[in-house]
Design an enzyme around this catalytic site. Structure first.
Site, PDB file in Angstrom:
ATOM      1  N   GLU A 205       0.823  -1.219   0.000  1.00 56.50           N
ATOM      2  CA  GLU A 205       0.000   0.000   0.000  1.00 56.50           C
ATOM      3  C   GLU A 205       0.855   1.267   0.000  1.00 56.50           C
ATOM      4  O   GLU A 205       0.379   2.339   0.382  1.00 56.50           O
ATOM      5  CB  GLU A 205      -0.974   0.012   1.184  1.00 56.50           C
ATOM      6  CG  GLU A 205      -1.726  -1.281   1.419  1.00 56.50           C
ATOM      7  CD  GLU A 205      -2.625  -1.700   0.255  1.00 56.50           C
ATOM      8  OE1 GLU A 205      -2.717  -0.955  -0.713  1.00 56.50           O
ATOM      9  OE2 GLU A 205      -3.226  -2.784   0.346  1.00 56.50           O
ATOM     10  N   ASP A 406      -1.625  -0.671  -9.883  1.00 55.53           N
ATOM     11  CA  ASP A 406      -1.916  -2.068  -9.576  1.00 55.53           C
ATOM     12  C   ASP A 406      -1.996  -2.841 -10.888  1.00 55.53           C
ATOM     13  O   ASP A 406      -2.720  -2.433 -11.809  1.00 55.53           O
ATOM     14  CB  ASP A 406      -3.253  -2.205  -8.847  1.00 55.53           C
ATOM     15  CG  ASP A 406      -3.218  -1.624  -7.440  1.00 55.53           C
ATOM     16  OD1 ASP A 406      -2.172  -1.751  -6.789  1.00 55.53           O
ATOM     17  OD2 ASP A 406      -4.228  -1.043  -7.012  1.00 55.53           O
TER      18      ASP A 406
END
Length: 589
Positions: A205, A406
């Site tokens: 993250e 991502d």
């Protein structure tokens, strides 16, 4: 530097590129091996393999076979690599592909080619798509996706970076033994699969914590110290962590694709004061530029030995994909992700309009989408060239654009995204203005010249830890912190375990890592799979506690029997060493 000097130096570099570009794609899925199927479970891996990982591998391999080295940095979380290499996952993936082909075949028989010609065509399109994916997996890559990626890295076409072992949210872990264990396990897994140690890491993250003092006076090292101790020389952060709120900053709250958008909406609705405080804090420091890499420094200027570099996500190129307003994935002609056929589950519709209800969506036309991919890839490549030229002309420096995303956004969420990546790489490989690069290749040729203190934060909602620690998830952290201390106690009690004790302790360490995965609080926050995530969290906690209770009671043989049972279910990291989790608060060695 004066404009005349800039022009003179620019003239001397007329045949040289203005800067470098890299895609940094972070690949991660929760540990879901043998966790069931739809709607939550192992099918997550199967979908990502079919729609993202194998198509991306095909694009990169096709380019390589044509003599084009489509360089990029591909981050793979260790827990994902372990699953991709697992024989059971591979077997189940083949079953998944057969089921998808069967669904498409049934639709072909069900849909009338005269009354529903476009739907009939799309059923044929999907049948062909899944047949080709299966052929690639079985014939081209011999059911070894990890090995195929290793081949591309060995050829110098890509760099594979690592991540914390189970994507544990490092700043919220209470014990340095756990941070060390997450990184040490990651390095061991990477080396086993790729035949070399990793040089770069995607912090889960993008969550970073500098050194800080605890209430008891202990000074905990910054995350970079743990990386340096394991030979990792670079990590990535969100734009604001580098620029620190300089004008033009746009929060990742603008994202309109994927599950992070759900967390952003909640954060701004439920924690407006935190959002405002974050913005105020960021605006107090002029920061640096994401066009350069920096050596990480603590707030007092201390730099680790060896130094660790940090690279920030380029906001301008990032928003071409992430933005809900003008990102490419929202184009009318791209495939609509959310609407699925009620019978087969196949996606037969296009975006049509961003504000169109699902029932108002038009049918998907792959040829229309292909035309948009061609124009969008050229637009993006041109943008990269313009940005790097502007940076060079303004500063006289060879800059870097790092476009971080991502991986699963491409192919899965944005169906045409993998093809877009391939075309962007092809455009930039032919550019005189841009050098395609990987992280380590860039740093080898352009070592950082400045140090920069990075603030604590993440690329989650508001740049804070809120997505993973909020009123809905706060209860999860006390059991994790208690388990961390318990593991340290077990290591002290069994400093050199062998036989049954070693087997049980290693499984306890494995369950602790899986308990720490950031996926469980994330899924609770977004509401995507709340009950599933809670169940998985409790499952790993109960397995850890079951092993602990037997070891603490001296029932080592019973603990080993339990460990063997659990290993059949949770078998990641076969070379884990429980001693990696020994107490080391305030130090990294």
């Amino acid at each position: 530097m004066s404009s005349a000097a800039l022009e003179a130096e620019a003239g001397s570099r007329a045949t040289q590129a203005a800067g470098a570009f890299q895609f940094v794609l972070h690949s991660h899925l929760p540990y879901c091996r043998l966790a069931g199927r739809w709607p939550h479970g192992e099918e997550w891996i199967h979908e990502a393999l079919a729609e993202t990982y194998i198509p991306l591998l095909n694009v990169l391999t096709d380019l390589y076979e044509r003599g084009i080295c489509g360089k990029m940095t591909l981050s793979l979380s260790p827990v994902l690599v372990e699953q991709l290499a697992d024989a059971d996952v591979c077997t189940n993936f083949l079953l998944y592909l057969d089921e998808e082909m069967e669904m498409a075949s049934r639709d072909l028989a069900r849909l009338d080619p005269e009354e529903q010609p476009q739907l009939h065509y799309l059923a044929s399109y999907y049948l062909d798509f899944y047949e080709k994916i299966k052929a690639s997996f079985v014939d081209r890559y011999r059911q070894d996706v990890v090995g195929a990626l290793r081949t591309l890295q060995d050829a110098g076409c890509i760099e594979i970076s690592t991540c914390a072992a189970t994507h544990g949210y490092l700043p919220l872990l209470s014990r340095d033994s756990s941070i060390y264990g997450q990184v040490r396990t990651a390095v061991a897994s990477y080396t086993r699969h790729f035949g070399r140690p990793p040089r770069a890491i995607w912090l889960p993250e993008c969550a970073y914590r500098p050194a800080r003092s605890e209430a008891d006076g202990t000074v905990r090292p910054g995350i970079e110290a743990f990386l340096a101790a394991q030979g990792i020389g670079c990590f990535f952060v969100e734009t604001a962590s580098i620029e620190k709120g300089r004008p033009g900053y746009r929060s990742r709250s603008a994202i309109g694709v994927g599950p992070y958008a759900l967390a952003e909406k909640r954060f701004h609705a439920e924690a407006p004061a935190a959002a405002e405080a974050t913005r105020a804090e960021l605006s107090t420091d002029p920061g640096g530029s994401t066009y350069q890499a920096y050596v990480v420094a603590e707030p007092d200027g201390t730099v680790t030995t060896p130094p660790v570099a940090v690279i920030g996500r380029n906001e301008r190129t990032g928003m071409q994909v992430w933005s809900a307003e003008w990102g490419y994935p929202g184009d009318a002609d791209y495939r609509e992700f959310h609407r699925k056929d009620a019978v087969s589950g196949l996606q037969y519709w296009r975006v049509t309009a961003p504000d169109a209800d699902l029932g108002e969506k038009d049918y998907y036309h792959p040829d229309w989408a292909a035309g948009k991919v061609a124009s969008h890839s050229l637009h993006f490549a041109t943008l990269v060239e313009e940005l790097l030229r502007d940076y060079w002309q303004t500063t006289g420096q060879y800059g870097l654009i790092s476009s971080n995303y991502d991986t699963e956004l491409f192919g899965h969420w944005w169906f045409e995204g993998v093809t877009w990546i391939g075309q962007v790489l092809e455009h930039l490989a032919a550019s005189d203005a841009v050098d395609l690069t990987t992280t380590s290749e860039y740093l080898d040729g352009n070592p950082p010249r400045q140090a920069l203190a990075i603030p604590e934060g993440s690329w989650g909602a508001g740049g804070t830890h809120w997505t993973w620690d909020n009123p809905d998830t706060h209860w999860m952290w006390a059991p994790i912190h208690e388990a961390e201390r318990t593991m340290e106690t077990l290591v002290a009690r069994y400093p050199e375990a062998t036989g049954d004790a070693l087997e049980a302790l290693n499984q306890a360490a494995r369950e602790l890592l899986l308990l720490q995965a950031s996926d469980w609080p994330f899924l609770v926050t977004t509401g995507q799979a709340r009950e599933y995530a809670i169940g998985r969290f409790h499952g790993h906690l109960e397995r850890f506690q079951g092993l602990v209770s037997r070891l603490e009671a001296g029932a080592v043989a019973d603990a080993a029997v339990l460990a063997r049972e659990y290993y059949q279910r949770d078998n990641a990291f076969p070379d884990i060493d429980y001693r990696w989790f020994s107490e080391r608060q305030g130090r990294v060695a």
